[in-house]
Design an enzyme around this catalytic site. Structure first.
Site, PDB file in Angstrom:
ATOM      1  N   ASP A 161       0.859  -1.185   0.000  1.00  0.00           N
ATOM      2  CA  ASP A 161       0.000   0.000   0.000  1.00  0.00           C
ATOM      3  C   ASP A 161       0.898   1.239   0.000  1.00  0.00           C
ATOM      4  O   ASP A 161       1.676   1.457   0.933  1.00  0.00           O
ATOM      5  CB  ASP A 161      -0.893  -0.004   1.241  1.00  0.00           C
ATOM      6  CG  ASP A 161      -2.021   1.007   1.162  1.00  0.00           C
ATOM      7  OD1 ASP A 161      -1.979   1.870   0.258  1.00  0.00           O
ATOM      8  OD2 ASP A 161      -2.930   0.948   1.994  1.00  0.00           O
ATOM      9  N   ASP A 202      -3.001   2.604  -5.881  1.00  0.00           N
ATOM     10  CA  ASP A 202      -2.006   2.633  -4.808  1.00  0.00           C
ATOM     11  C   ASP A 202      -1.873   1.357  -4.003  1.00  0.00           C
ATOM     12  O   ASP A 202      -1.226   1.361  -2.950  1.00  0.00           O
ATOM     13  CB  ASP A 202      -2.321   3.793  -3.857  1.00  0.00           C
ATOM     14  CG  ASP A 202      -3.695   3.656  -3.216  1.00  0.00           C
ATOM     15  OD1 ASP A 202      -4.481   2.791  -3.649  1.00  0.00           O
ATOM     16  OD2 ASP A 202      -3.979   4.407  -2.267  1.00  0.00           O
ATOM     17  N   GLU A 203      -2.433   0.250  -4.454  1.00  0.00           N
ATOM     18  CA  GLU A 203      -2.292  -0.971  -3.679  1.00  0.00           C
ATOM     19  C   GLU A 203      -2.386  -2.210  -4.547  1.00  0.00           C
ATOM     20  O   GLU A 203      -3.017  -2.209  -5.603  1.00  0.00           O
ATOM     21  CB  GLU A 203      -3.313  -1.045  -2.541  1.00  0.00           C
ATOM     22  CG  GLU A 203      -4.757  -1.000  -3.003  1.00  0.00           C
ATOM     23  CD  GLU A 203      -5.732  -1.140  -1.836  1.00  0.00           C
ATOM     24  OE1 GLU A 203      -5.398  -1.837  -0.847  1.00  0.00           O
ATOM     25  OE2 GLU A 203      -6.833  -0.573  -1.919  1.00  0.00           O
TER      26      GLU A 203
END
Length: 339
Positions: A9, A105-106
């Site tokens: 993350d 973002d992950e």
């Protein structure tokens, strides 16, 4: 060799990208949202840790963020920039194994390794070398455990959650600490006398099914027990939906105008559906009333389609299900794809 799932993350991703582009903002409170003008209506897309210290958070009105942190730097959302950096990060992660992208973002990684923490540290170093961004890595025996472990490692740390440590770490936490259980579900569980993760894990699935149904009920119990899939898919990430939202600087009092705006947004969304190359199966309309109450209604299409007029018609059907005719400050239309 053991198999582990890692969840990577990126820390304060959007704000971090903006600071990379503007190094002079490092260490300052940064808020990204709307067109960057906090005097206008709009919501916070993300806030740097420095801004969060003042109580600024995602989804908050920009004007509220300004009141809480008047010294913050406000910036407009720049979607193409975030997509480009995200692509670089995901390509870097693929150096370590199979990557299942969850969003900008992950991502999950399937790591066959007896030293998952060492691998996590190498991932952090490599991501920083490639992009100058920091990330947190959660380690688990399945996706659920890895995802929740990340929260205990932030910022820029590494944390592990396994079956052995599950109840020691989460047993006394509220049920909404679990991935997939929100405040509304937690409230319904509380009405059944189920308040903690341990409460839910030790409740018979049939008892939960009486309130949530034969599929969701047992699933909730499995989540509380830390049970989930460990399969990481390397198939290309596909968006579940495409949508548009617009915040009006003056409330819309005339619902004929609201209908026109919904149809306009639906036609804009249709362009993205066509570009996606997949037909939509459902259309959802979002209405945010003044001052800030939000409601949604959807309509399932008779058959999958990318036709703009058909999507607009479905959006208007969904809009007709709103019985409250109060002034409107935001409208959104989302086209959902099939699996």
């Amino acid at each position: 060799m053991s198999r582990w799932v890692l969840h990577v993350d990126l820390d304060q991703f959007i704000a971090a990208v903006e600071v990379l582009r503007r190094p002079e903002l490092a260490g300052r409170p940064v808020v990204v949202g709307g067109d960057g003008d906090p005097s206008k209506r709009g919501v916070v897309a993300t806030a740097s840790y420095e801004a969060r210290a003042f109580g600024v958070h995602s989804g908050q009105p920009l004007r509220t963020a300004l009141k809480r942190c008047p010294d913050a730097v406000f910036l407009p959302v720049d979607k193409p920039a975030y997509e480009a950096v995200s692509a670089d990060v995901m390509q870097t992660l693929r150096e370590f194994g199979t990557v299942e992208v969850l969003g900008w973002d992950e991502a999950f990684l399937d790591v066959g390794d007896d030293d998952p923490e060492g691998t996590a540290r190498r991932i952090q170093r490599r991501v920083r070398e490639a992009t100058d961004l920091d990330c947190t890595v959660g380690i688990g025996e399945n996706k659920l455990q890895a995802k929740l472990a990340t929260g205990f490692g932030k910022p820029a740390g590494v944390a592990t959650l396994t079956y052995d440590s599950w109840f020691d770490v989460l047993g006394e936490s509220s049920t909404d600490a679990l991935w997939g259980i929100g405040a509304k579900t937690a409230k319904k569980l509380a009405e059944l006398g189920i308040h903690t993760v341990r409460d839910l894990a030790t409740t018979h699935p049939d008892d939960v099914a009486k309130r949530f149904g034969p599929t969701i009920g047992p699933w909730l119990v499995r989540v509380a027990r830390g049970v989930a899939s460990a399969r990481v898919s390397g198939e290309p990430w596909l968006a579940r939906s495409r949508g548009k939202e617009f915040t009006y600087q003056h409330d819309l009092d005339d619902w004929d105008e609201v209908a026109r705006e919904v149809a306009r947004l639906a036609h804009e969304v249709a362009g993205e559906v066509v570009a996606e190359g997949r037909p939509a199966v459902r259309v959802v309309v979002k209405v945010r009333y003044a001052p800030f109450f939000t409601s949604t209604h959807g309509h399932k299409l008779a058959e999958p389609t990318s036709d703009a007029d058909a999507l607009a018609t479905a959006a208007l059907v969904a809009l007709s299900r709103f019985t409250d005719r109060r002034p409107v400050r935001l409208l959104g239309v989302r086209a959902e794809f099939g699996t």
